[in-house]
Write a protein that holds these residues in place. Structure first.
Motif, mmCIF file in Angstrom:
data_model
loop_
_atom_site.group_PDB
_atom_site.id
_atom_site.type_symbol
_atom_site.label_atom_id
_atom_site.label_comp_id
_atom_site.label_asym_id
_atom_site.label_seq_id
_atom_site.Cartn_x
_atom_site.Cartn_y
_atom_site.Cartn_z
ATOM 1 N N VAL A 173 6.942 -21.618 60.621
ATOM 2 C CA VAL A 173 6.333 -20.401 60.090
ATOM 3 C C VAL A 173 5.312 -20.868 59.061
ATOM 4 N N PRO A 174 4.032 -20.737 59.335
ATOM 5 C CA PRO A 174 3.030 -21.364 58.465
ATOM 6 C C PRO A 174 2.853 -20.658 57.129
ATOM 7 N N SER A 175 2.638 -21.458 56.101
ATOM 8 C CA SER A 175 2.446 -20.893 54.762
ATOM 9 C C SER A 175 1.115 -20.162 54.638
ATOM 10 N N PHE A 176 0.156 -20.451 55.544
ATOM 11 C CA PHE A 176 -1.142 -19.774 55.437
ATOM 12 C C PHE A 176 -1.046 -18.276 55.692
ATOM 13 N N LEU A 177 0.083 -17.803 56.216
ATOM 14 C CA LEU A 177 0.249 -16.362 56.413
ATOM 15 C C LEU A 177 0.176 -15.601 55.097
ATOM 16 N N ALA A 178 0.459 -16.284 53.993
ATOM 17 C CA ALA A 178 0.399 -15.648 52.676
ATOM 18 C C ALA A 178 -1.017 -15.224 52.308
ATOM 19 N N GLN A 179 -2.011 -15.765 53.017
ATOM 20 C CA GLN A 179 -3.405 -15.396 52.762
ATOM 21 C C GLN A 179 -3.744 -14.025 53.338
ATOM 22 N N LEU A 180 -2.896 -13.523 54.220
ATOM 23 C CA LEU A 180 -3.142 -12.222 54.857
ATOM 24 C C LEU A 180 -2.559 -11.121 53.986
ATOM 25 N N LEU B 193 10.494 -20.868 66.892
ATOM 26 C CA LEU B 193 10.036 -21.403 65.613
ATOM 27 C C LEU B 193 11.135 -22.229 64.945
ATOM 28 N N THR B 194 10.742 -23.301 64.295
ATOM 29 C CA THR B 194 11.682 -24.196 63.624
ATOM 30 C C THR B 194 11.233 -24.415 62.178
ATOM 31 N N GLY B 195 12.050 -25.184 61.445
ATOM 32 C CA GLY B 195 11.709 -25.472 60.059
ATOM 33 C C GLY B 195 12.186 -24.388 59.122
ATOM 34 N N SER B 196 11.754 -24.452 57.887
ATOM 35 C CA SER B 196 12.215 -23.523 56.855
ATOM 36 C C SER B 196 11.253 -22.354 56.688
ATOM 37 N N ILE B 197 11.724 -21.330 55.995
ATOM 38 C CA ILE B 197 10.906 -20.152 55.700
ATOM 39 C C ILE B 197 10.073 -20.442 54.453
ATOM 40 N N PRO B 198 8.767 -20.327 54.522
ATOM 41 C CA PRO B 198 7.950 -20.661 53.343
ATOM 42 C C PRO B 198 8.141 -19.678 52.190
ATOM 43 N N ASP B 199 8.222 -20.228 50.975
ATOM 44 C CA ASP B 199 8.338 -19.401 49.768
ATOM 45 C C ASP B 199 7.158 -18.438 49.625
ATOM 46 N N SER B 200 6.012 -18.864 50.115
ATOM 47 C CA SER B 200 4.771 -18.131 49.873
ATOM 48 C C SER B 200 4.727 -16.744 50.495
ATOM 49 N N LEU B 201 5.623 -16.458 51.443
ATOM 50 C CA LEU B 201 5.605 -15.135 52.082
ATOM 51 C C LEU B 201 5.833 -14.016 51.065
ATOM 52 N N SER B 202 6.495 -14.342 49.968
ATOM 53 C CA SER B 202 6.762 -13.324 48.941
ATOM 54 C C SER B 202 5.481 -12.848 48.262
ATOM 55 N N GLN B 203 4.370 -13.547 48.495
ATOM 56 C CA GLN B 203 3.085 -13.144 47.917
ATOM 57 C C GLN B 203 2.451 -11.991 48.685
ATOM 58 N N SER C 77 11.138 -11.583 44.563
ATOM 59 C CA SER C 77 9.952 -11.139 43.818
ATOM 60 C C SER C 77 8.974 -10.339 44.683
ATOM 61 N N PHE C 78 9.389 -9.990 45.911
ATOM 62 C CA PHE C 78 8.550 -9.098 46.718
ATOM 63 C C PHE C 78 8.275 -7.815 45.929
ATOM 64 N N LYS C 79 7.033 -7.384 45.902
ATOM 65 C CA LYS C 79 6.681 -6.166 45.178
ATOM 66 C C LYS C 79 6.836 -4.910 46.034
ATOM 67 N N SER C 80 6.937 -5.112 47.345
ATOM 68 C CA SER C 80 6.884 -3.970 48.255
ATOM 69 C C SER C 80 8.229 -3.587 48.877
ATOM 70 N N ASN C 81 9.314 -4.293 48.503
ATOM 71 C CA ASN C 81 10.649 -3.996 49.028
ATOM 72 C C ASN C 81 10.700 -3.959 50.552
ATOM 73 N N PRO C 82 10.257 -5.024 51.224
ATOM 74 C CA PRO C 82 10.234 -4.983 52.692
ATOM 75 C C PRO C 82 11.623 -5.043 53.302
ATOM 76 N N ASP C 83 11.776 -4.450 54.484
ATOM 77 C CA ASP C 83 12.973 -4.687 55.282
ATOM 78 C C ASP C 83 12.946 -6.151 55.720
ATOM 79 N N ILE C 84 14.108 -6.801 55.700
ATOM 80 C CA ILE C 84 14.182 -8.235 55.972
ATOM 81 C C ILE C 84 15.143 -8.481 57.122
ATOM 82 N N ILE C 85 14.619 -8.985 58.245
ATOM 83 C CA ILE C 85 15.415 -9.257 59.440
ATOM 84 C C ILE C 85 15.309 -10.752 59.735
#
Length: 330
Positions: free
Chosen positions: A134-141, A154-164, A188-196
């Motif tokens: 899961v690429p960290s560049f998604l935080a740019q969107l 998908l493999t690997g860990s969940i990037p911290d940056s998604l919380s941005q 620290s998500f500001k938008s309270n997303p549903d998390i699956i």
């Protein structure tokens, strides 16, 4: 005279054709390159360079600007669609919705070019053979409201940056092969997303900071999570659906305060102990499963608790009372 009229008619037809082609030339060029990079699948047969791209299948244009704002490539039948997500995807700067769905032969990683699509609000790449991390560049969107990368490889860990992603309303990373822990930054998500995040190989504990969020749906089932999950609950929360089943969670349910909004509680196959709180009788459950835990005591009488059968309660340490057998004085 007849020849002149014929020429005039042909000219008018040609002019009409030009005027009716509302599609932006750069967008059209990008789409045709995408079609080529995807090996010209039959699914995109309507993408004819001689027609208006705003009329093409799977494509949607803005009514005023006529720029491409949506591209949804979804195959509902047997598919020979075999390709990778092309870098040319990044050449549609006004795209707000991007979907690749039910394409089992779509392979390879998520292309960095997608980070160029800064207007994206909805990104769904699901039921494919997408691989890599899961690429960290998604935080740019930063305009994303929905991110769905479910049912992939998908493999690997969940990037911290998604919380941005401050506008995110839903995050789906379920049915992959993700490892590591749930990032503590998710609190620290500001938008309270549903998390699956279900059906992965996540380990560690549920970050207590998750308790800072006020989502409506959380599903962490079928992982290898441990420890306390009580921070998810609370009397002032808005959560409606909680699925923590098939983990190694260990916490005392006796003193957990549940919100009145809760309609689905699934915590079976864990190591949850204590009693079922009396407060559960005030809730209108549509789904409930506390089986295969270490619960004890009498099942509170009232509400919807007796509407479920024994299979939602059995295989606990010493839980008793309807619909299970009566409690004994011993």
């Amino acid at each position: 005279m007849a020849t002149t009229m014929l020429r005039l008619s042909l000219l008018l037809i040609l002019l009409s054709s030009v005027v009716s082609d509302k599609c932006n030339p750069q967008d059209k060029k990008a789409l045709l390159q995408i079609k080529k990079d995807l090996n010209n699948p039959y699914l995109l047969a309507s993408w004819d360079p001689n027609t208006d791209c705003c009329d093409w299948y799977t494509v949607k244009c803005d009514h005023e600007t006529h720029r491409i704002i949506s591209l949804a490539i979804i195959d509902s039948g047997p598919s020979n669609f075999s390709a990778q997500i092309p870098p040319s995807m990044g050449e549609l700067p006004y795209l707000e919705t991007l979907e690749f769905h039910k394409l089992p032969k779509l392979t390879g990683p998520l292309q960095p070019a997608i980070a160029k699509l800064t207007n994206l609000k909805y990104l769904r790449i699901s039921n494919t053979n997408l691989s890599g991390s899961v690429p960290s560049f998604l935080a740019q969107l930063t305009n994303l409201t929905n991110l769905d990368l479910s049912f992939n490889n998908l493999t690997g860990s969940i990037p911290d940056s998604l919380s941005q992603l401050s506008n995110l309303g839903s995050l789906r990373l379920d049915h992959n092969n993700l490892t590591g822990s749930i990032p503590s930054s998710f609190g620290s998500f500001k938008s309270n997303p549903d998390i699956i995040l279900s059906h992965n190989n996540l380990t560690g504990t549920i970050p207590p900071a998750i308790g800072n969020l006020n989502f409506t749906h959380i599903d962490l089932s079928r992982n290898k999570l441990e420890g306390d999950a009580s921070s998810i609950f609370g009397p002032n929360k808005m959560v409606q659906i909680v699925d923590l089943s098939r983990n190694n969670l260990t916490f005392n349910l006796s003193n957990v305060e549940f919100p009145t909004s809760l309609t689905s509680l699934v915590i079976n196959h864990n190591k949850v102990y204590g009693n079922l709180p009396q407060g559960l009788t005030a809730l209108k459950f549509q789904f409930l499963n506390v089986s295969y835990n270490r619960l004890c005591g009498q099942i509170p009488v009232g509400g919807t608790l007796q509407s479920f059968d024994i299979y939602e309660y059995f295989h606990n340490k010493c839980l008793c009372g309807s619909p299970l057998p009566k409690c004994t004085s011993n």
